[in-house]
Enzyme design. Structure first.
Site, PDB file in Angstrom:
ATOM      1  N   TYR A 198       0.821  -1.222   0.000  1.00  0.00           N
ATOM      2  CA  TYR A 198       0.000   0.000   0.000  1.00  0.00           C
ATOM      3  C   TYR A 198       0.853   1.269   0.000  1.00  0.00           C
ATOM      4  O   TYR A 198       1.836   1.370   0.746  1.00  0.00           O
ATOM      5  CB  TYR A 198      -0.952   0.027   1.210  1.00  0.00           C
ATOM      6  CG  TYR A 198      -1.605   1.390   1.341  1.00  0.00           C
ATOM      7  CD1 TYR A 198      -2.648   1.754   0.495  1.00  0.00           C
ATOM      8  CD2 TYR A 198      -1.119   2.335   2.239  1.00  0.00           C
ATOM      9  CE1 TYR A 198      -3.198   3.024   0.552  1.00  0.00           C
ATOM     10  CE2 TYR A 198      -1.672   3.610   2.301  1.00  0.00           C
ATOM     11  CZ  TYR A 198      -2.715   3.942   1.457  1.00  0.00           C
ATOM     12  OH  TYR A 198      -3.251   5.201   1.518  1.00  0.00           O
ATOM     13  N   LYS A 207       6.056   9.065   2.039  1.00  0.00           N
ATOM     14  CA  LYS A 207       6.061   9.395   3.459  1.00  0.00           C
ATOM     15  C   LYS A 207       7.364   8.964   4.139  1.00  0.00           C
ATOM     16  O   LYS A 207       7.892   9.672   4.988  1.00  0.00           O
ATOM     17  CB  LYS A 207       4.840   8.769   4.164  1.00  0.00           C
ATOM     18  CG  LYS A 207       3.503   9.312   3.649  1.00  0.00           C
ATOM     19  CD  LYS A 207       3.431  10.790   3.832  1.00  0.00           C
ATOM     20  CE  LYS A 207       2.299  11.538   3.162  1.00  0.00           C
ATOM     21  NZ  LYS A 207       0.952  11.088   3.228  1.00  0.00           N
TER      22      LYS A 207
HETATM   23  P1  GTP Z   1      -4.248  12.445   2.037  1.00  0.00           P
HETATM   24  O1  GTP Z   1      -3.959  12.133   0.595  1.00  0.00           O
HETATM   25  O2  GTP Z   1      -4.645  11.249   2.815  1.00  0.00           O
HETATM   26  O3  GTP Z   1      -3.127  13.178   2.701  1.00  0.00           O
HETATM   27  O4  GTP Z   1      -5.604  13.347   2.065  1.00  0.00           O
HETATM   28  P2  GTP Z   1      -5.911  14.889   1.719  1.00  0.00           P
HETATM   29  O5  GTP Z   1      -5.590  15.738   2.889  1.00  0.00           O
HETATM   30  O6  GTP Z   1      -5.317  15.257   0.420  1.00  0.00           O
HETATM   31  O7  GTP Z   1      -7.513  14.889   1.607  1.00  0.00           O
HETATM   32  P3  GTP Z   1      -8.475  14.998   0.313  1.00  0.00           P
HETATM   33  O8  GTP Z   1      -8.419  16.341  -0.333  1.00  0.00           O
HETATM   34  O9  GTP Z   1      -8.247  13.827  -0.547  1.00  0.00           O
HETATM   35  O10 GTP Z   1      -9.890  14.874   1.003  1.00  0.00           O
HETATM   36  C1  GTP Z   1     -10.260  13.772   1.803  1.00  0.00           C
HETATM   37  C2  GTP Z   1     -11.767  13.697   1.952  1.00  0.00           C
HETATM   38  O11 GTP Z   1     -12.264  14.903   2.517  1.00  0.00           O
HETATM   39  C3  GTP Z   1     -12.470  13.501   0.610  1.00  0.00           C
HETATM   40  O12 GTP Z   1     -13.474  12.533   0.760  1.00  0.00           O
HETATM   41  C4  GTP Z   1     -13.068  14.857   0.322  1.00  0.00           C
HETATM   42  O13 GTP Z   1     -14.248  14.759  -0.423  1.00  0.00           O
HETATM   43  C5  GTP Z   1     -13.294  15.462   1.719  1.00  0.00           C
HETATM   44  N1  GTP Z   1     -13.135  16.942   1.709  1.00  0.00           N
HETATM   45  C6  GTP Z   1     -12.103  17.633   1.161  1.00  0.00           C
HETATM   46  N2  GTP Z   1     -12.294  18.970   1.283  1.00  0.00           N
HETATM   47  C7  GTP Z   1     -13.461  19.133   1.948  1.00  0.00           C
HETATM   48  C8  GTP Z   1     -14.194  20.285   2.390  1.00  0.00           C
HETATM   49  O14 GTP Z   1     -13.801  21.440   2.201  1.00  0.00           O
HETATM   50  N3  GTP Z   1     -15.364  20.040   3.062  1.00  0.00           N
HETATM   51  C9  GTP Z   1     -15.819  18.769   3.298  1.00  0.00           C
HETATM   52  N4  GTP Z   1     -16.961  18.630   3.959  1.00  0.00           N
HETATM   53  N5  GTP Z   1     -15.154  17.666   2.882  1.00  0.00           N
HETATM   54  C10 GTP Z   1     -13.988  17.833   2.223  1.00  0.00           C
HETATM   55  C1  SPV Z   2      -1.710  10.004   3.701  1.00  0.00           C
HETATM   56  O1  SPV Z   2      -2.148   9.026   4.306  1.00  0.00           O
HETATM   57  O2  SPV Z   2      -1.439  11.098   4.270  1.00  0.00           O
HETATM   58  C2  SPV Z   2      -1.508   9.923   2.234  1.00  0.00           C
HETATM   59  C3  SPV Z   2      -1.602   8.622   1.593  1.00  0.00           C
HETATM   60  O3  SPV Z   2      -1.189  10.929   1.613  1.00  0.00           O
HETATM   61  S1  SPV Z   2      -0.166   7.684   1.883  1.00  0.00           S
HETATM   62  O4  SPV Z   2       0.714   7.832   0.736  1.00  0.00           O
HETATM   63  O5  SPV Z   2      -0.564   6.313   2.029  1.00  0.00           O
HETATM   64  O6  SPV Z   2       0.526   8.158   3.061  1.00  0.00           O
HETATM   65 MN    MN Z   3      -1.015  12.725   2.948  1.00  0.00          MN
END
Ligand code: GTP
Ligand code: SPV
Ligand code: MN
Length: 579
Positions: A198, A207
């Protein structure tokens, strides 16, 4: 001999003797190499070709059902002294750690090909970039590393010039969760990861290298490696502010970095520099400059649709590797939150039945080249990076944290980062929705003691001539019936606009004990159906709730004594007194 670098050649020999692969392949990163790997994975059933007329050059990979997220309880920082890893990390003594994991690697690649993957984190010609070599027996990892990093011959040439690289050894083993370990040796600049395929556990450039090892190096060398998106916010007058924002996993970084402005804000433009990781250096001009060490996005799929994020939705229509999504009858990818199509096969390849849970895994992911992003910044590949005007911290907080507030000064801003908390998500195995402290969104990623890390953050007051302003945001406030108070996504630009105005000294603010909160009239709310009571709730600083919050932050910070900087305790005391 495939390299002129003796230490690399020697290490590859040692690794091959330990893991005993059938053959060794040095990756060049070429198109034909990639096509061969894909063809071989299709044949073995490790990849499924998606509908070529709707999703050209897209593939689905299904991971082992026990291997769908980062495993924080199996992730260790192995420093000679336990205190250097800190209470924020699992720790193992380096000798014991090597012994334990090497016994798993013994013969693990028999019958397999060992891929040698040279990569560069950051623009290939940037002085801020750092290289690594990952050895892996997973072709899925190779094709993902090719998208996520500058991988292949050019990286190898840079390694040969610099004679410095991070060593990453990886095998998927037999995917038995009992034989799974993700180990970091910052003092040796090396990583050993066994038993998982994964993303965060297996794509070692991400990471493991760009955060855990890099944060250690960054402290020694005077820079910062952070879990932050980087974006340009361009006003209708044509002025662009670059913002870096740290939100925990699955808390909105990719979505903010690719934001589509609301119709009521014509002329505003967003440019993505990065969506997950940010390396910050003090530039020659004394300002903080950011590069994105990655070359692609490994993003959360569920929730992506034309109204939440049209840019991301369009980007995924071709040249994308999907992991653990569902399929429609005509082989299109499907996930929860998509407003069209019907799932017939779930993420595990079983006929979809609503009662067996979500069709796509909640942590299903896309891998796609950053260049596919329609709003990819023209400065994303600039060797000197972009100047940062504002740093945002934020998390998922149903209660307590207002929509936005600004720190009084740098030290206070560091305290805001150190005291951050967020509800856990599906990005890591374990319970979802529990509030936990996640300082600077780095709880799972800081390669050393948080006490030392905060001291390092504080030191930038001396290192830099001009520092960004620091803000805290929360898009996730809910009412009693668990409805979000704030529409989020594109409408988050309304908050970014206030932040830019603050950076330009164009608006005042209301001083509260926890920081500066917007005057209601300074938020652009045209076109939003937000009633007065909701706006009041979003901006409210509840003194009782905050007294409890400050107490909880104090108790958490105490865990890092004696390495906890006094400045943070002083900042905390000052807020407590005002409350
Ligand atoms: P990692 O890749 O794990 O680091 O995640 P990330 O921080 O990039 O989060 P990402 O933008 O992929 O959003 C994660 C989830 O949060 C998704 O299901 C989005 O639809 C939801 N989300 C993102 N922005 C918002 C927002 O402004 N409001 C709400 N309610 N949900 C959001
Ligand atoms: C996170 O978990 O913050 C991600 C996905 O961006 S991973 O590459 O699995 O860490
Ligand atoms: Mn991340």
């Amino acid at each position: 001999m495939n390299t002129s670098n003796a230490s690399l050649a020697r290490w590859i020999d040692e690794v091959a003797q330990l893991t005993k692969p059938d053959s060794i392949h040095w990756c060049t990163g070429s198109d034909s190499e990639n096509e061969q790997l894909i063809a071989q994975m299709l044949e073995r059933g490790d990849l499924i070709k998606l509908n070529p007329s709707t999703h050209p050059n897209c593939y689905l990979h299904r991971s082992h059902p026990s291997d769908v997220a980062r495993v924080e309880h199996l992730t260790y920082v192995c420093t000679s002294s336990r205190e250097d890893a800190g209470p924020n990390n699992n720790w193992m003594a380096p000798d014991e750690a090597h012994r334990k994991i090497d016994s798993m690697f013994e013969g693990a690649m028999r019958g397999r090909t060992m891929y040698v993957v040279p990569y560069c984190m950051g623009p290939i010609d940037s002085p801020y970039s750092r290289c690594g070599v990952q050895v892996t027996d997973s072709p899925y990892v190779v094709i993902n590393m090719r998208v996520m990093t500058r991988m292949g011959t050019e990286a190898l040439r840079r390694i040969e010039r610099e004679n410095q690289f991070v060593k990453g050894l990886h095998s998927i083993g037999d995917l038995n969760p009992e034989r799974r370990l993700i180990l970091h040796f910052p003092e040796e600049l090396s990583i050993k990861s066994f038993g998982s395929g994964y993303g965060g556990n297996a794509l070692l450039g991400k990471k493991c290298h760009a955060l855990r090892i890099a944060s250690w190096q960054a402290r020694q060398e005077g820079w910062l490696a952070e879990h932050m998106l980087i974006m340009g916010v361009q006003s209708p007058e044509g002025r662009t502010h670059y913002i870096a924002a740290a939100f925990p996993s699955a808390c909105g970084k990719t979505n903010l970095a690719m934001l589509v402005p609301p119709d009521s804000m014509p002329g505003w433009k967003i440019w993505t520099v990065g969506d997950d990781i940010c390396w910050l250096h003090v530039g020659p001009d004394g300002e903080l400059r950011a590069i994105n060490p990655e070359a692609g996005y490994f993003g959360v799929v569920p929730g992506t649709n034309p109204s939440t994020n049209r840019n991301a939705f369009e980007m995924l229509r071709s040249d994308t590797i999907f992991t653990n999504v569902a399929l429609t009858a005509d082989n299109q990818p499907w996930w929860e939150g998509l407003d069209e199509g019907t799932p017939v096969v779930d993420w595990q390849g079983r006929p979809y039945r609503a009662e067996s849970g979500p069709a796509a895994h909640p942590n299903s992911r896309f891998t796609v080249a950053a260049r596919r992003n329609p709003i990819y910044s023209s400065l994303a590949d600039a060797p000197e990076g972009v100047p940062i005007s504002a740093i945002l911290f934020g998390g998922r907080r149903r209660e307590v944290a207002p929509l936005v507030y600004e720190a009084f000064n740098w030290q206070h801003g560091v305290l805001i980062g150190a005291g951050m908390a967020s509800e856990t998500t599906a990005a890591a195995t374990g319970q979802v929705g529990v509030v936990r402290r996640d300082p600077m969104a780095m709880k799972p990623f800081c390669g050393y003691n948080f006490g030392d890390y905060w001291r390092h953050w504080l030191s930038f007051e001396q290192r830099a001539k001009k520092l960004p302003r620091i803000f805290h945001v929360n898009w996730f406030r809910q009412d009693a019936s668990r409805r979000y108070l704030w529409p989020g996504f594109g409408d988050n630009l309304r908050v970014l606009r206030w932040i830019c105005d603050r950076c330009d000294g164009r608006v005042g603010a209301q001083e509260t004990p926890i920081g500066y909160v917007p005057h209601k009239q300074d938020l652009e709310l045209t076109g939003l159906n937000l009633d007065g009571a909701t706006l009041d709730a979003l901006l409210n600083v509840d003194a009782d709730a905050w007294r409890k919050e400050i107490e909880a932050i104090g108790a958490y910070l105490d865990e890092f004594k004696p390495r906890l900087p006094n400045e943070l305790q002083d900042q905390l005391r000052a807020i407590a007194a005002k409350l």
